[in-house]
Design a protein around this motif. Structure first.
Motif, PDB file in Angstrom:
ATOM      1  N   GLY A   1       0.704   4.124 -14.475  1.00  0.00           N
ATOM      2  CA  GLY A   1       0.847   2.691 -14.403  1.00  0.00           C
ATOM      3  C   GLY A   1       2.238   2.406 -15.135  1.00  0.00           C
TER       4      GLY A   1
ATOM      5  N   ASN B   1      -2.879  -1.494  -4.445  1.00  0.00           N
ATOM      6  CA  ASN B   1      -3.240  -2.476  -4.727  1.00  0.00           C
ATOM      7  C   ASN B   1      -1.370  -3.129  -5.078  1.00  0.00           C
ATOM      8  N   LEU B   2      -1.017  -2.416  -5.859  1.00  0.00           N
ATOM      9  CA  LEU B   2       1.113  -2.326  -6.268  1.00  0.00           C
ATOM     10  C   LEU B   2       1.330  -1.698  -4.881  1.00  0.00           C
TER      11      LEU B   2
ATOM     12  N   VAL C   1       5.711   0.967 -12.967  1.00  0.00           N
ATOM     13  CA  VAL C   1       6.646  -0.130 -12.467  1.00  0.00           C
ATOM     14  C   VAL C   1       7.380   0.349 -13.304  1.00  0.00           C
TER      15      VAL C   1
ATOM     16  N   ALA D   1      -5.947  -0.181  -7.787  1.00  0.00           N
ATOM     17  CA  ALA D   1      -4.769  -0.577  -8.823  1.00  0.00           C
ATOM     18  C   ALA D   1      -3.319  -0.480  -8.102  1.00  0.00           C
ATOM     19  N   THR D   2      -3.405   0.955  -7.382  1.00  0.00           N
ATOM     20  CA  THR D   2      -2.083   1.309  -6.939  1.00  0.00           C
ATOM     21  C   THR D   2      -1.569   1.188  -6.246  1.00  0.00           C
TER      22      THR D   2
ATOM     23  N   SER E   1      -1.282   0.752   2.075  1.00  0.00           N
ATOM     24  CA  SER E   1      -1.619   1.203   1.043  1.00  0.00           C
ATOM     25  C   SER E   1      -2.355   2.118   0.438  1.00  0.00           C
TER      26      SER E   1
ATOM     27  N   LYS F   1       1.058  -5.273  -2.480  1.00  0.00           N
ATOM     28  CA  LYS F   1       1.469  -5.760  -2.976  1.00  0.00           C
ATOM     29  C   LYS F   1       3.173  -6.505  -2.576  1.00  0.00           C
TER      30      LYS F   1
END
Length: 195
Positions: free
Chosen positions: A66, A131-132, A70, A128-129, A156, A135
């Motif tokens: 993660g 959602n990233l 980022v 989470a991935t 996504s 986003k």
């Protein structure tokens, strides 16, 4: 960090790549002892079981992945470039020696029917991935980079599943051909939604 916390972290840090490569079931406590050069008593003095080490190893690997994602995306200026940077990150990871593949894929495959706690952790990391990615797409829509018809959630989910599948094939076949085709297809879709 206390001495005990440093020791636990050291054990997890050394054990994580082994568990990612050999699997939770395939990794023995002796593998962990050998990697850490600690005694079995020292390892068990810090963890109740190998399962506890495996849980923390997944958390450690997922957190590292993660953070790396980022970092790769933070260098990009536009939302399109952030998505492209994400794709290039995955391509680079699959090309590196000693990465042993994606921990989400590796742990998730093994835990699917055998370990509900790890399965839950992997599901959380997948979301989470996704959602990233969603986003970034939403941000691109709001910034006017992408057309409003670009569906962040659908893209996504599709992108994550295609990339993970491509990484799996790349690891099995020992080349990036299919993954590159997948990433090129995703890039083309993004280009098609650009304003």
């Amino acid at each position: 960090m206390t001495k005990a916390e440093r020791t636990r972290h050291f054990i997890v840090e050394k054990a994580a790549p082994i568990i990612n490569k050999k699997g939770m079931a395939g990794t023995s406590i002796n593998d962990i002892v050998e990697a850490t050069r600690l005694t079995k008593g020292s390892v068990y003095g810090n963890f109740e079981s190998k399962d506890e080490i495996c849980l923390e190893a997944f958390d450690y690997l997922a957190k590292r992945v993660g953070a790396d994602i980022v970092m790769a995306m933070s260098r990009a200026n536009s939302n399109k470039d952030k998505l492209f940077a994400l794709f290039e990150y995955y391509l680079a990871v699959v090309s590196q020696e000693n990465t042993y593949g994606c921990p989400l894929l590796n742990f998730g495959t093994e835990a699917d029917d055998t370990n509900p706690i790890v399965k839950q952790k992997v599901n959380k990391a997948i979301l989470a991935t996704e959602n990233l990615i969603a986003k970034v797409v939403r941000s691109g829509i709001e910034a006017g980079e992408f057309k409003r018809s670009f569906d962040p959630e659908t893209f996504s989910i599709k992108a994550f599943a295609m990339i993970e599948g491509g990484m799996w094939i790349a690891r099995l076949q020992g080349n990036n051909k299919q993954l590159q085709i997948i990433l090129d297809s995703l890039k083309q879709e993004i280009d098609d939604y650009c304003q």
